[in-house]
Scaffold this active site. Structure first.
Site, PDB file in Angstrom:
ATOM      1  N   ASP A   3       0.725 -12.970   2.371  1.00 17.26           N
ATOM      2  CA  ASP A   3       1.377 -13.581   3.543  1.00 17.26           C
ATOM      3  C   ASP A   3       0.340 -14.030   4.571  1.00 17.26           C
ATOM      4  OD1 ASP A   3       4.147 -13.004   2.706  1.00 17.26           O
ATOM      5  OD2 ASP A   3       3.453 -10.943   2.860  1.00 17.26           O
ATOM      6  N   PHE A   4      -0.580 -13.157   4.885  1.00 16.91           N
ATOM      7  CA  PHE A   4      -1.703 -13.519   5.744  1.00 16.91           C
ATOM      8  C   PHE A   4      -2.809 -12.488   5.586  1.00 16.91           C
ATOM      9  CE2 PHE A   4       1.251 -11.173   8.580  1.00 16.91           C
ATOM     10  CZ  PHE A   4       0.445 -10.102   8.933  1.00 16.91           C
ATOM     11  N   TYR A  36     -16.276   3.615   7.323  1.00 13.55           N
ATOM     12  CA  TYR A  36     -14.818   3.489   7.411  1.00 13.55           C
ATOM     13  C   TYR A  36     -14.300   4.109   8.714  1.00 13.55           C
ATOM     14  CZ  TYR A  36      -9.951   4.861   6.441  1.00 13.55           C
ATOM     15  OH  TYR A  36      -8.595   5.091   6.526  1.00 13.55           O
ATOM     16  N   LYS A  85     -12.233   2.244  11.743  1.00 11.86           N
ATOM     17  CA  LYS A  85     -10.896   2.652  12.205  1.00 11.86           C
ATOM     18  C   LYS A  85     -10.933   2.957  13.701  1.00 11.86           C
ATOM     19  CE  LYS A  85      -7.664   3.116  10.085  1.00 11.86           C
ATOM     20  NZ  LYS A  85      -6.599   2.122   9.730  1.00 11.86           N
ATOM     21  N   GLY A 111       0.829  -1.205   0.000  1.00 14.51           N
ATOM     22  CA  GLY A 111       0.000   0.000   0.000  1.00 14.51           C
ATOM     23  C   GLY A 111       0.862   1.252   0.000  1.00 14.51           C
ATOM     24  N   GLN A 112       0.210   2.394  -0.017  1.00 13.98           N
ATOM     25  CA  GLN A 112       0.924   3.680  -0.108  1.00 13.98           C
ATOM     26  C   GLN A 112       1.904   3.871   1.045  1.00 13.98           C
ATOM     27  OE1 GLN A 112      -1.273   7.177  -1.913  1.00 13.98           O
ATOM     28  NE2 GLN A 112      -2.854   6.382  -0.550  1.00 13.98           N
ATOM     29  N   THR A 149      -7.202   7.823  11.515  1.00 10.63           N
ATOM     30  CA  THR A 149      -7.669   8.816  10.555  1.00 10.63           C
ATOM     31  C   THR A 149      -8.437   9.960  11.203  1.00 10.63           C
ATOM     32  OG1 THR A 149      -9.324   9.063   8.780  1.00 10.63           O
ATOM     33  CG2 THR A 149      -9.610   7.200  10.221  1.00 10.63           C
ATOM     34  N   ASP A 150      -8.467  11.090  10.514  1.00 10.87           N
ATOM     35  CA  ASP A 150      -9.312  12.220  10.923  1.00 10.87           C
ATOM     36  C   ASP A 150     -10.793  11.832  10.887  1.00 10.87           C
ATOM     37  OD1 ASP A 150      -8.496  12.194   8.014  1.00 10.87           O
ATOM     38  OD2 ASP A 150     -10.224  13.533   7.864  1.00 10.87           O
ATOM     39  N   THR A 155      -9.432   0.488   2.903  1.00 13.74           N
ATOM     40  CA  THR A 155      -9.400   1.953   2.776  1.00 13.74           C
ATOM     41  C   THR A 155     -10.386   2.520   1.736  1.00 13.74           C
ATOM     42  OG1 THR A 155      -7.568   1.742   1.211  1.00 13.74           O
ATOM     43  CG2 THR A 155      -6.981   2.159   3.513  1.00 13.74           C
TER      44      THR A 155
HETATM   45  N1  LIG Z   1      -5.390   6.934   2.297  1.00 18.34           N
HETATM   46  C1  LIG Z   1      -5.750   7.919   3.112  1.00 18.34           C
HETATM   47  O1  LIG Z   1      -6.110   9.018   2.684  1.00 18.34           O
HETATM   48  C2  LIG Z   1      -5.703   7.694   4.611  1.00 18.34           C
HETATM   49  C3  LIG Z   1      -6.119   8.740   5.457  1.00 18.34           C
HETATM   50  C4  LIG Z   1      -6.056   8.544   6.838  1.00 18.34           C
HETATM   51  C5  LIG Z   1      -5.605   7.335   7.354  1.00 18.34           C
HETATM   52  N2  LIG Z   1      -5.233   6.342   6.497  1.00 18.34           N
HETATM   53  C6  LIG Z   1      -4.764   5.072   7.073  1.00 18.34           C
HETATM   54  O2  LIG Z   1      -3.386   4.964   6.750  1.00 18.34           O
HETATM   55  C7  LIG Z   1      -3.043   3.573   6.581  1.00 18.34           C
HETATM   56  C8  LIG Z   1      -2.331   3.395   5.244  1.00 18.34           C
HETATM   57  O3  LIG Z   1      -3.212   3.838   4.197  1.00 18.34           O
HETATM   58  P1  LIG Z   1      -2.809   3.640   2.668  1.00 18.34           P
HETATM   59  O4  LIG Z   1      -3.434   4.741   1.895  1.00 18.34           O
HETATM   60  O5  LIG Z   1      -1.359   3.356   2.582  1.00 18.34           O
HETATM   61  O6  LIG Z   1      -3.613   2.292   2.346  1.00 18.34           O
HETATM   62  P2  LIG Z   1      -3.606   1.436   0.979  1.00 18.34           P
HETATM   63  O7  LIG Z   1      -2.696   2.050  -0.021  1.00 18.34           O
HETATM   64  O8  LIG Z   1      -5.041   1.201   0.635  1.00 18.34           O
HETATM   65  O9  LIG Z   1      -2.939   0.063   1.455  1.00 18.34           O
HETATM   66  C9  LIG Z   1      -3.582  -0.779   2.342  1.00 18.34           C
HETATM   67  C10 LIG Z   1      -2.933  -2.137   2.225  1.00 18.34           C
HETATM   68  O10 LIG Z   1      -3.627  -3.035   3.118  1.00 18.34           O
HETATM   69  C11 LIG Z   1      -3.814  -4.261   2.442  1.00 18.34           C
HETATM   70  N3  LIG Z   1      -4.973  -4.978   2.965  1.00 18.34           N
HETATM   71  C12 LIG Z   1      -6.284  -4.659   2.827  1.00 18.34           C
HETATM   72  N4  LIG Z   1      -7.059  -5.603   3.391  1.00 18.34           N
HETATM   73  C13 LIG Z   1      -6.223  -6.539   3.915  1.00 18.34           C
HETATM   74  C14 LIG Z   1      -6.418  -7.752   4.623  1.00 18.34           C
HETATM   75  N5  LIG Z   1      -7.645  -8.212   4.903  1.00 18.34           N
HETATM   76  N6  LIG Z   1      -5.334  -8.454   5.009  1.00 18.34           N
HETATM   77  C15 LIG Z   1      -4.081  -8.037   4.718  1.00 18.34           C
HETATM   78  N7  LIG Z   1      -3.826  -6.887   4.050  1.00 18.34           N
HETATM   79  C16 LIG Z   1      -4.889  -6.148   3.640  1.00 18.34           C
HETATM   80  C17 LIG Z   1      -4.060  -3.845   1.005  1.00 18.34           C
HETATM   81  O11 LIG Z   1      -3.871  -4.948   0.142  1.00 18.34           O
HETATM   82  P3  LIG Z   1      -4.770  -5.008  -1.207  1.00 18.34           P
HETATM   83  O12 LIG Z   1      -4.444  -3.801  -1.993  1.00 18.34           O
HETATM   84  O13 LIG Z   1      -4.330  -6.306  -1.818  1.00 18.34           O
HETATM   85  O14 LIG Z   1      -6.196  -5.014  -0.740  1.00 18.34           O
HETATM   86  C18 LIG Z   1      -3.024  -2.744   0.831  1.00 18.34           C
HETATM   87  O15 LIG Z   1      -1.771  -3.259   0.456  1.00 18.34           O
HETATM   88  C19 LIG Z   1      -4.348   2.803   6.718  1.00 18.34           C
HETATM   89  O16 LIG Z   1      -4.451   2.318   8.037  1.00 18.34           O
HETATM   90  C20 LIG Z   1      -5.424   3.838   6.487  1.00 18.34           C
HETATM   91  O17 LIG Z   1      -6.621   3.503   7.157  1.00 18.34           O
HETATM   92  C21 LIG Z   1      -5.255   6.485   5.145  1.00 18.34           C
END
Ligand SMILES: NC(=O)c1ccc[n+]([C@@H]2O[C@H](COP(=O)([O-])OP(=O)(O)OC[C@H]3O[C@@H](n4cnc5c(N)ncnc54)[C@H](OP(=O)(O)O)[C@@H]3O)[C@@H](O)[C@H]2O)c1
Length: 286
Positions: free
Chosen positions: A34-35, A125, A129, A10-11, A101-102, A62
Site C-alpha cells: 500500500d505504501f 534496532y 525504535k 506482521g505478527q 521495545t525494551d 524488526t
Molecule cells: N518482535 C518482537 O519481539 C518485538 C519486540 C518488541 C517490540 N516490537 C515492535 O512491535 C511491532 C510489531 O512487531 P512484529 O513482530 O509484529 O513485526 P513483524 O512481524 O516483523 O511485522 C512488521 C511489518 O512491518 C512491515 N514493514 C517493514 N518495513 C516496512 C516499510 N518500509 N514500509 C511498510 N511496511 C513495512 C513488514 O512488511 P515485510 O514483512 O513485507 O517487510 C511487516 O509486515 C514493531 O513496531 C516492533 O518494533 C517487536
C-alpha cells in the site's frame, strides 16, 4: 471510530486487525504494497484518503541482527518512517499508537524498567525504535506509546516457532539463560490496544505478559507444553554471540498499565498455551 493499522501482515498488525474486526470496529490494514513507510507523501496521501480516527503503527524494521549491518535502512524505516506516520496522523487529527521495545533500555541491573527510566539503547534496532519514540513524543499529544518485549504471534517467525521446530528435530538445544524478560502474545497485546484507543488515557505504557523468565526457561515451557523430550541446556550469552548486543535485563514493570485499568496481563504460561493451541489449529486446517 475508524482505525488504520500499519504492518498488517506482521505478527502484531494481523492480530490487531482481527481484534478490531471481532469488536465490529471499522478498520483497514496496510503493508508495503500500500505504501512504504519511508515515502512521506505516499503515507500522507493514503492516510488522508482513509481519514482514520486512530492509527495503530505496528510496521517496523524488526530484523535485530541484520540491522547491525544496515543501520541506515533500519533508521529510515523505524525513525523517519515513524515521523512520516506521525505527520500523517497530525494532518487528519488521528490518535496514534506506536509500538516500541525494551531494547530502548541499557539492559543493566535487575530491577524492572519503568516508563520514566532513561533511554540507553545498545543496538542499532533499539536506537532506531527510540528515534521513533522521539518523533511521537516531540510532535504529538494524543498518543499511546507501548513498549513490549519478546513478541510471538501467528503471522511471522518468532522464538516459540523456532524452539518448537528444533525440539522436534533434536535431542538437545543450548539456550541463553542470562537474558531475562517477558514473552508477549500478540493476541493479548492487541486486546490492550483495542481497549486503549477509545480512551483519552494517553502516554507511555509497558505491556507484556505477566512473569519474567530467561529464554532457556521459556524454551523449557515450550518443550513441556508440546510434550517434546528435547533437553534445554542453559548457556550464558557469551557462548551465543550474535551481531546485535542484547540486554540481559529486559524486565519491564506493568504497574502503570494496571493502575490505568488496562491490566493485569495474562501470565506467560497461559499465553503460551493459547498460542500453541492456535498454532496447532491453524496447521490442522492447513
Ligand atoms: N518482535 C518482537 O519481539 C518485538 C519486540 C518488541 C517490540 N516490537 C515492535 O512491535 C511491532 C510489531 O512487531 P512484529 O513482530 O509484529 O513485526 P513483524 O512481524 O516483523 O511485522 C512488521 C511489518 O512491518 C512491515 N514493514 C517493514 N518495513 C516496512 C516499510 N518500509 N514500509 C511498510 N511496511 C513495512 C513488514 O512488511 P515485510 O514483512 O513485507 O517487510 C511487516 O509486515 C514493531 O513496531 C516492533 O518494533 C517487536
Amino acid at each position: 471510530m475508524k482505525v488504520l493499522v500499519t504492518g498488517a501482515k506482521g505478527q502484531l498488525g494481523w492480530d490487531v486487525l482481527r481484534e478490531l474486526d471481532r469488536r465490529g470496529i471499522p478498520c483497514r490494514g496496510t503493508d508495503v504494497e500500500d505504501f512504504d513507510l519511508t515515502d512521506g507523501p505516499a503515507v500522507k496521501d493514503f492516510v488522508r484518503e482513509y481519514m482514520p480516527d486512530v492509527i495503530v503503527h505496528c510496521a517496523a524494521y524488526t530484523a535485530v541482527d541484520k540491522a547491525e549491518s544496515e543501520p541506515e535502512i533500519c533508521a529510515r524505516v523505524n525513525g523517519d518512517g515513524t515521523m512520516n506516520v506521525v505527520r500523517a496522523a497530525l494532518s487528519v487529527g488521528a490518535k496514534l499508537v506506536y509500538i516500541s521495545t525494551d531494547y530502548v533500555f541499557s539492559g543493566e541491573g535487575e530491577e524492572p524498567w519503568t516508563e520514566e527510566d532513561p533511554y540507553q539503547p545498545k543496538n542499532v534496532y533499539g536506537l532506531s525504535k527510540l528515534q521513533g519514540e522521539i518523533a511521537v513524543r516531540s510532535l504529538m499529544k494524543r498518543y499511546f506509546l507501548l513498549r513490549t518485549s519478546w513478541v510471538f504471534g501467528l503471522h511471522g517467525r518468532n522464538f516459540v516457532r523456532t524452539m518448537r521446530q528444533l525440539g522436534r528435530e533434536r535431542n538437545e538445544i543450548r539456550v541463553v539463560d542470562d537474558q531475562v524478560g517477558s514473552p508477549t502474545y500478540t493476541v493479548d497485546l492487541a486486546r490492550v490496544i483495542c481497549n486503549m484507543i477509545p480512551t483519552e488515557k494517553y502516554g507511555i505504557y509497558h505491556v507484556c505478559n505477566s512473569g519474567w523468565m530467561s529464554w532457556a526457561h521459556f524454551a523449557e515451557l515450550i518443550m513441556a507444553e508440546e510434550m517434546l523430550r528435547c533437553k534445554v541446556s542453559p548457556v550464558p550469552t557469551s557462548e551465543y554471540p550474535t551481531p546485535a548486543h542484547r540486554p540481559l535485563n529486559s524486565r519491564m514493570s506493568t504497574r502503570k498499565l494496571n493502575e490505568a485499568g488496562f491490566g493485569p496481563m495474562p501470565g506467560v504460561e497461559d499465553a503460551l498455551h493459547r498460542y500453541l493451541q492456535e498454532l496447532a489449529a491453524e496447521q490442522r486446517e492447513g
